[in-house]
Design an enzyme around this catalytic site. Structure first.
Site, PDB file in Angstrom:
ATOM      1  CD  GLU A 154      -8.539  -1.552  10.697  1.00 41.77           C
ATOM      2  OE1 GLU A 154      -8.697  -0.313  10.782  1.00 41.77           O
ATOM      3  OE2 GLU A 154      -8.594  -2.181   9.639  1.00 41.77           O
ATOM      4  NE  ARG A 160      -3.626  -2.344   2.413  1.00 46.66           N
ATOM      5  CZ  ARG A 160      -4.570  -2.634   3.295  1.00 46.66           C
ATOM      6  NH1 ARG A 160      -4.823  -1.773   4.277  1.00 46.66           N
ATOM      7  NH2 ARG A 160      -5.263  -3.746   3.214  1.00 46.66           N
ATOM      8  CB  SER A 164     -11.199  -4.385   8.427  1.00 38.99           C
ATOM      9  OG  SER A 164     -12.279  -3.538   8.166  1.00 38.99           O
ATOM     10  NE  ARG A 202      -1.954  -1.785  11.517  1.00 37.30           N
ATOM     11  CZ  ARG A 202      -2.901  -0.939  11.156  1.00 37.30           C
ATOM     12  NH1 ARG A 202      -4.155  -1.140  11.552  1.00 37.30           N
ATOM     13  NH2 ARG A 202      -2.627   0.115  10.421  1.00 37.30           N
ATOM     14  NE  ARG A 260      -1.257   4.676   9.200  1.00 34.91           N
ATOM     15  CZ  ARG A 260      -2.542   4.343   9.099  1.00 34.91           C
ATOM     16  NH1 ARG A 260      -3.024   3.991   7.921  1.00 34.91           N
ATOM     17  NH2 ARG A 260      -3.328   4.360  10.145  1.00 34.91           N
TER      18      ARG A 260
END
Length: 424
Positions: free
Chosen positions: A349, A262, A352, A390, A277
């Site tokens: 998070e 990403r 999801s 994460r 991130r």
RNA sequence: GGAGAGGUGGCCGAGCGGUCGAAGGCGGCCGCUUGCUAAGCGGCAGAGGGUUAACAGCCCUCCGAGGGUUCGAAUCCCUCCCUCUCCGCCA
């Protein structure tokens, strides 16, 4: 893509639903209505002209066989053809405009989704586990990682720039352990393991909704017109594009480990430290392709399957239901799972889980033949099970000890072949 | 990367520029026949769109995708994608 027939038949309902995401979206509905009306008007004309042309061309064939003169008829058909060509050019434009527009309209939120503007209005659904009380100040994972020599931010940056990290030694093994642990858990539950391509064509990105709207978030290999996947959801969900499945093939449960790429355009300044991130991170993904009447129960069990990972790892978490304003482009309803980060004193998070209903299925053209023989769009769901990087960070923080070492969660010990990760 | 072959309905496989949405076979569904099974006989079945109350009827489009030639294209021409065979390169 939402159903254009629904827009045609219940425009006010569609507007009302879209407005819960963003009020400015309602204009798009009127634009669709306008273009759709024009499109159908042109189609009616073109088709009747074509019918006439077909009749006359057949007539020509017949007359010729009888040895009669057909030049007058041929001339007529030539004129009809010119007219058709003109109309078809208009039609092509209108269709293209309509398509572009439709591809940029997000999915309708499910009626059960709480209405709200942004993440502050998301609703906590449940919590599991107690955040541990530390007798010392818990360190952030990046400090732990550097102390242990398992996270190397400087060299990552040397190789590829910021937001790229090198994971080393027992850290790398812990990451690999997590991947194997997650895959083993999910495959036992009936998910089929898949290793998909990490590079896909533009139309595949369009199928799941990354394109055309989110081009800036993707890495593209220009020479070959391919994109790096931002999540395994993309290749997994598209696996059955342009197919008509049998009803008894459903539900289909898939899982895959892939790196995710990403660009994180627009997130400058957020989570600049650590591995929360990254431009490249590992994830184990869950995807379900299901019967439309069962997609909401499937969503609940999908979330449970993702939660199970955290329970077994002993990491405290909570489940949050996203409000309409925070919902992703393709989703009708989404639950986020957030894991506890002691150093930040908050949940972050790690998963999801979304039901996209038939939004992606329409774009991909994935259908099934139901018991009455009708072709219907499937419903697609996806969820992280989980974001590996994460989760690794959460383990470092939740299992840290005062001397900087980190205990390996019970369920991972056989995979890691160690109980403790210590400095040095 | 080079040379060649090919892409037709769930599958296999014909197809002369008009009468082809497409022969035939297998598979599927529904009847009939039939102790059961198998076989046999008859029938029904592709996708998208427009019109419509309609999954009725009528019409349009679709033979890998996109262009072109033609009064008319599955059939001729061009481009692209994909598959296969051989050669080259390569983890």
């Amino acid at each position: 893509m939402i159903d254009i027939e629904l827009i045609r038949k219940k425009p006010e309902y569609v507007k009302e639903r879209l407005a819960t995401r963003d009020k400015s979206l309602t204009d798009l509905v009127d634009q669709v209505l306008d273009l759709d009306g024009r499109r159908r008007g042109i189609i009616a004309k073109v088709e009747s002209l074509r019918a006439e042309r077909n009749r006359k061309s057949k007539e020509i064939g017949k007359l010729r066989r009888e040895g009669k003169d057909t030049s007058a008829l041929e001339e007529e058909v030539r004129h009809i053809k010119e007219e058709i060509d003109r109309l078809e050019e208009d039609l092509r434009k209108v269709r293209e405009d309509l398509r572009k527009l439709m591809l940029r309209i997000p999915n309708l939120p499910h009626p059960s989704v709480p209405v709200g503007e942004d993440e502050t209005q998301n609703v906590e659904v449940r919590r599991w586990g107690e955040p541990k009380e530390f007798s010392f100040d818990p360190r952030p994972h990046w400090e732990i990682g550097e102390m242990l020599g398992i996270l190397d931010f400087e060299r990552g940056a040397t190789l590829a720039g910021s937001r790229f990290t090198v994971v080393k030694g027992l850290g790398a093994r812990l990451e690999r352990a997590l991947i194997n642990f997650m895959l083993d858990l999910h495959t036992e539950k009936g998910y089929r393991e898949v290793i998909p391509p990490h590079l896909v064509r533009p139309e595949i990105m369009e199928g799941t909704g990354q394109l055309p709207k989110f081009e800036e978030d993707l890495y593209r290999c220009d020479r070959d017109d391919l994109y790096l996947i931002p999540t395994a959801e993309v290749p997994l969900t598209n696996l059955f594009r342009d197919e008509i499945l049998r009803e008894e093939d459903l539900p289909i449960y898939l899982t895959a480990y892939t790196p995710c790429y990403r660009r994180e355009a627009g997130s400058h300044g957020k989570d600049v430290r650590g591995i929360i991130r990254q431009h490249q991170f590992n994830k184990v993904e869950l995807v379900k392709i299901v019967h439309p009447e069962r997609s909401y129960e499937e969503l609940e069990s999908l979330v449970r399957d993702a939660e199970e990972v955290l329970r077994l790892l002993g990491l405290p978490y909570r489940v949050v239901e996203l409000c309409t304003g925070d919902l992703g482009f393709s989703a009708s309803k989404t639950y986020d799972i957030e894991v506890w980060f002691p150093s930040q004193g908050r949940y972050r998070e790690v998963s999801s889980c979304s039901n996209c209903e038939d939004f992606q299925a329409r774009r991909m053209n994935t259908r099934f033949k139901d018991s009455s023989g009708r072709n219907r769009f499937v419903h697609t769901l996806n969820g992280s099970g989980l974001a590996v990087g994460r989760t690794l960070a959460a383990i470092l923080e939740n299992y840290q000890r005062e001397d900087g070492s980190v205990e390996v969660p019970e369920v991972l010990r056989d995979y890691v072949k160690a109980d403790i990760i210590s400095p040095g």
